[in-house]
Design a protein around this motif. Structure first.
Motif, PDB file in Angstrom:
ATOM      1  N   LEU A  83       0.851  -1.189   0.000  1.00 55.41           N
ATOM      2  CA  LEU A  83       0.000   0.000   0.000  1.00 55.41           C
ATOM      3  C   LEU A  83       0.888   1.241   0.000  1.00 55.41           C
ATOM      4  N   GLU A  84       0.707   2.076  -0.997  1.00 54.54           N
ATOM      5  CA  GLU A  84       1.529   3.285  -1.128  1.00 54.54           C
ATOM      6  C   GLU A  84       0.859   4.445  -0.394  1.00 54.54           C
ATOM      7  N   GLN A  85       1.628   5.145   0.427  1.00 53.12           N
ATOM      8  CA  GLN A  85       1.066   6.244   1.222  1.00 53.12           C
ATOM      9  C   GLN A  85       1.015   7.560   0.445  1.00 53.12           C
ATOM     10  N   CYS A  86       1.953   7.767  -0.489  1.00 51.98           N
ATOM     11  CA  CYS A  86       2.022   9.080  -1.147  1.00 51.98           C
ATOM     12  C   CYS A  86       2.497   8.977  -2.586  1.00 51.98           C
ATOM     13  N   GLY A  87       2.208  10.034  -3.326  1.00 54.16           N
ATOM     14  CA  GLY A  87       2.656  10.145  -4.712  1.00 54.16           C
ATOM     15  C   GLY A  87       3.646  11.289  -4.828  1.00 54.16           C
ATOM     16  N   HIS A  88       4.571  11.184  -5.775  1.00 57.09           N
ATOM     17  CA  HIS A  88       5.635  12.181  -5.925  1.00 57.09           C
ATOM     18  C   HIS A  88       5.512  12.960  -7.230  1.00 57.09           C
ATOM     19  N   ASN A  89       5.918  14.217  -7.181  1.00 54.84           N
ATOM     20  CA  ASN A  89       5.762  15.113  -8.322  1.00 54.84           C
ATOM     21  C   ASN A  89       6.919  15.033  -9.312  1.00 54.84           C
ATOM     22  N   LYS A  90       8.137  14.827  -8.797  1.00 53.97           N
ATOM     23  CA  LYS A  90       9.325  14.976  -9.647  1.00 53.97           C
ATOM     24  C   LYS A  90      10.105  13.685  -9.807  1.00 53.97           C
ATOM     25  N   GLY A  91      10.886  13.653 -10.871  1.00 55.30           N
ATOM     26  CA  GLY A  91      11.803  12.530 -11.076  1.00 55.30           C
ATOM     27  C   GLY A  91      11.361  11.550 -12.145  1.00 55.30           C
ATOM     28  N   VAL A 139       3.525  -1.499   3.726  1.00 49.75           N
ATOM     29  CA  VAL A 139       3.315  -0.091   3.374  1.00 49.75           C
ATOM     30  C   VAL A 139       4.607   0.475   2.807  1.00 49.75           C
ATOM     31  N   SER A 140       4.476   1.338   1.812  1.00 50.77           N
ATOM     32  CA  SER A 140       5.642   1.969   1.185  1.00 50.77           C
ATOM     33  C   SER A 140       5.383   3.463   1.002  1.00 50.77           C
ATOM     34  N   LYS A 141       6.451   4.230   0.972  1.00 52.54           N
ATOM     35  CA  LYS A 141       6.329   5.670   0.700  1.00 52.54           C
ATOM     36  C   LYS A 141       7.039   6.056  -0.590  1.00 52.54           C
ATOM     37  N   ASP A 142       7.338   5.053  -1.405  1.00 49.24           N
ATOM     38  CA  ASP A 142       7.986   5.329  -2.691  1.00 49.24           C
ATOM     39  C   ASP A 142       7.353   4.473  -3.772  1.00 49.24           C
ATOM     40  N   ALA A 143       6.496   5.100  -4.566  1.00 48.93           N
ATOM     41  CA  ALA A 143       5.760   4.339  -5.591  1.00 48.93           C
ATOM     42  C   ALA A 143       6.559   4.167  -6.886  1.00 48.93           C
ATOM     43  N   GLY A 144       7.828   4.595  -6.907  1.00 44.07           N
ATOM     44  CA  GLY A 144       8.717   4.173  -8.003  1.00 44.07           C
ATOM     45  C   GLY A 144       8.994   5.138  -9.143  1.00 44.07           C
ATOM     46  N   ARG A 145       8.451   6.344  -9.107  1.00 45.33           N
ATOM     47  CA  ARG A 145       8.745   7.353 -10.146  1.00 45.33           C
ATOM     48  C   ARG A 145       8.545   6.846 -11.581  1.00 45.33           C
ATOM     49  N   TYR A 146       7.498   6.065 -11.772  1.00 44.98           N
ATOM     50  CA  TYR A 146       7.136   5.722 -13.149  1.00 44.98           C
ATOM     51  C   TYR A 146       5.639   5.949 -13.254  1.00 44.98           C
ATOM     52  N   LEU A 147       4.949   5.239 -14.128  1.00 42.79           N
ATOM     53  CA  LEU A 147       3.534   5.541 -14.342  1.00 42.79           C
ATOM     54  C   LEU A 147       2.687   5.332 -13.099  1.00 42.79           C
ATOM     55  N   CYS A 148       3.091   4.419 -12.232  1.00 45.55           N
ATOM     56  CA  CYS A 148       2.340   4.178 -10.997  1.00 45.55           C
ATOM     57  C   CYS A 148       2.348   5.425 -10.126  1.00 45.55           C
ATOM     58  N   ASP A 149       3.533   5.914  -9.843  1.00 44.74           N
ATOM     59  CA  ASP A 149       3.712   7.098  -9.003  1.00 44.74           C
ATOM     60  C   ASP A 149       3.048   8.318  -9.651  1.00 44.74           C
ATOM     61  N   TYR A 150       3.241   8.437 -10.950  1.00 45.47           N
ATOM     62  CA  TYR A 150       2.699   9.567 -11.724  1.00 45.47           C
ATOM     63  C   TYR A 150       1.167   9.584 -11.657  1.00 45.47           C
ATOM     64  N   THR A 151       0.575   8.408 -11.827  1.00 46.41           N
ATOM     65  CA  THR A 151      -0.884   8.268 -11.766  1.00 46.41           C
ATOM     66  C   THR A 151      -1.389   8.589 -10.361  1.00 46.41           C
ATOM     67  N   TYR A 152      -0.682   8.087  -9.367  1.00 44.90           N
ATOM     68  CA  TYR A 152      -1.093   8.282  -7.975  1.00 44.90           C
ATOM     69  C   TYR A 152      -1.071   9.765  -7.609  1.00 44.90           C
ATOM     70  N   TYR A 153       0.021  10.427  -7.947  1.00 43.05           N
ATOM     71  CA  TYR A 153       0.146  11.855  -7.633  1.00 43.05           C
ATOM     72  C   TYR A 153      -0.996  12.644  -8.292  1.00 43.05           C
ATOM     73  N   THR A 154      -1.221  12.368  -9.561  1.00 41.74           N
ATOM     74  CA  THR A 154      -2.265  13.065 -10.318  1.00 41.74           C
ATOM     75  C   THR A 154      -3.634  12.844  -9.675  1.00 41.74           C
ATOM     76  N   SER A 155      -3.897  11.616  -9.279  1.00 42.55           N
ATOM     77  CA  SER A 155      -5.187  11.265  -8.693  1.00 42.55           C
ATOM     78  C   SER A 155      -5.351  11.875  -7.299  1.00 42.55           C
ATOM     79  N   LEU A 156      -4.284  11.874  -6.506  1.00 41.76           N
ATOM     80  CA  LEU A 156      -4.331  12.490  -5.169  1.00 41.76           C
ATOM     81  C   LEU A 156      -4.633  13.973  -5.291  1.00 41.76           C
ATOM     82  N   HIS A 157      -4.048  14.600  -6.299  1.00 42.11           N
ATOM     83  CA  HIS A 157      -4.295  16.021  -6.531  1.00 42.11           C
ATOM     84  C   HIS A 157      -5.765  16.260  -6.926  1.00 42.11           C
ATOM     85  N   LEU A 158      -6.249  15.463  -7.862  1.00 41.27           N
ATOM     86  CA  LEU A 158      -7.629  15.637  -8.361  1.00 41.27           C
ATOM     87  C   LEU A 158      -8.667  15.328  -7.284  1.00 41.27           C
ATOM     88  N   GLY A 159      -8.374  14.359  -6.417  1.00 43.98           N
ATOM     89  CA  GLY A 159      -9.366  13.901  -5.447  1.00 43.98           C
ATOM     90  C   GLY A 159      -9.115  14.390  -4.033  1.00 43.98           C
TER      91      GLY A 159
END
Length: 213
Positions: A83-91, A139-159
């Motif tokens: 389970l990922e706790q957060c999404g990242h913007n950069k990288g 639990v993890s705090k690093d979703a990997g800086r690829y499409l997973c992390d990118y999607t998560y960050y975008t969705s967290l922002h929208l929702g």
């Protein structure tokens, strides 16, 4: 029931060495199981493309007005349901299925570096680990800086944080598609319960607040 909860769950299409993407297989299994009569479940497969994510996610949030959006992705490194706790913007330097990568290497110009889910993943993980599913969660705090992390960050922002990301291992390493479907079902039920408790708490607080003035 008029006030059914709407939940959207997404998986990803195949990419790289993942000729079959266990995330989408798991989501299809979840769709077969359902989330009970009180939940309206909507699933969709997300392309492994940055620009497709930018187009698709706003329409999912606006069109469906979901209580919760859960994204599921595969991780070749995962041995537990993570389970990922957060999404990242950069990288974001890794190219997608269209060989594209954002010139800015970030999701959102001027966005915060990290957005956390309103859900406490430690609590969710603890609850499902204590159940008799026989599946290990972490639990993890690093979703990997690829499409997973990118999607998560975008969705967290929208929702406004009402989103979750779950990494699943490839099929058979060690879990079957049925295991993963049951894991998603159990986790999402816990998440919905936490959201409901949070909502009641907020209503109670607001109620108290009004009394004080």
């Amino acid at each position: 029931m008029a006030n059914k909860k709407k939940v959207i769950v997404t998986g990803f299409e195949p990419f790289g060495e993942h000729a079959v993407n266990s995330s989408w297989v798991a989501v299809q299994e979840l769709e077969r199981l359902g989330l009970g009569d009180a939940v309206d479940l909507h699933v969709c497969e997300v392309p492994v493309e940055y620009q497709a994510v930018q187009r698709l996610l706003p329409s999912l949030w606006e069109q469906h007005q979901p209580q919760l959006v859960v994204h599921v992705g595969v991780s070749g490194l995962a041995t537990t349901v993570t389970l990922e706790q957060c999404g990242h913007n950069k990288g974001y330097k890794r190219r997608d299925n269209c060989s594209f990568c954002p010139a800015s290497q970030c999701c959102m110009e001027d966005g915060p570096d990290c957005i956390h889910s309103v859900l406490d993943m430690d609590t969710v993980s603890k609850r499902v680990n204590e159940s008799s599913l026989g599946i290990a969660f972490s639990v993890s705090k690093d979703a990997g800086r690829y499409l997973c992390d990118y999607t998560y960050y975008t969705s967290l922002h929208l929702g406004q944080g009402r989103s979750a990301f779950i990494h699943v291992p490839p099929l058979g390493k060690p879990y079957s598609s049925q295991d993963l479907g049951r894991a998603l079902q159990a986790v999402i039920w816990e998440m919905l319960e936490l959201l409901e408790v949070g909502q009641k708490h907020n209503e109670h607080c607001n109620h108290q607040h009004q009394h004080n003035h």
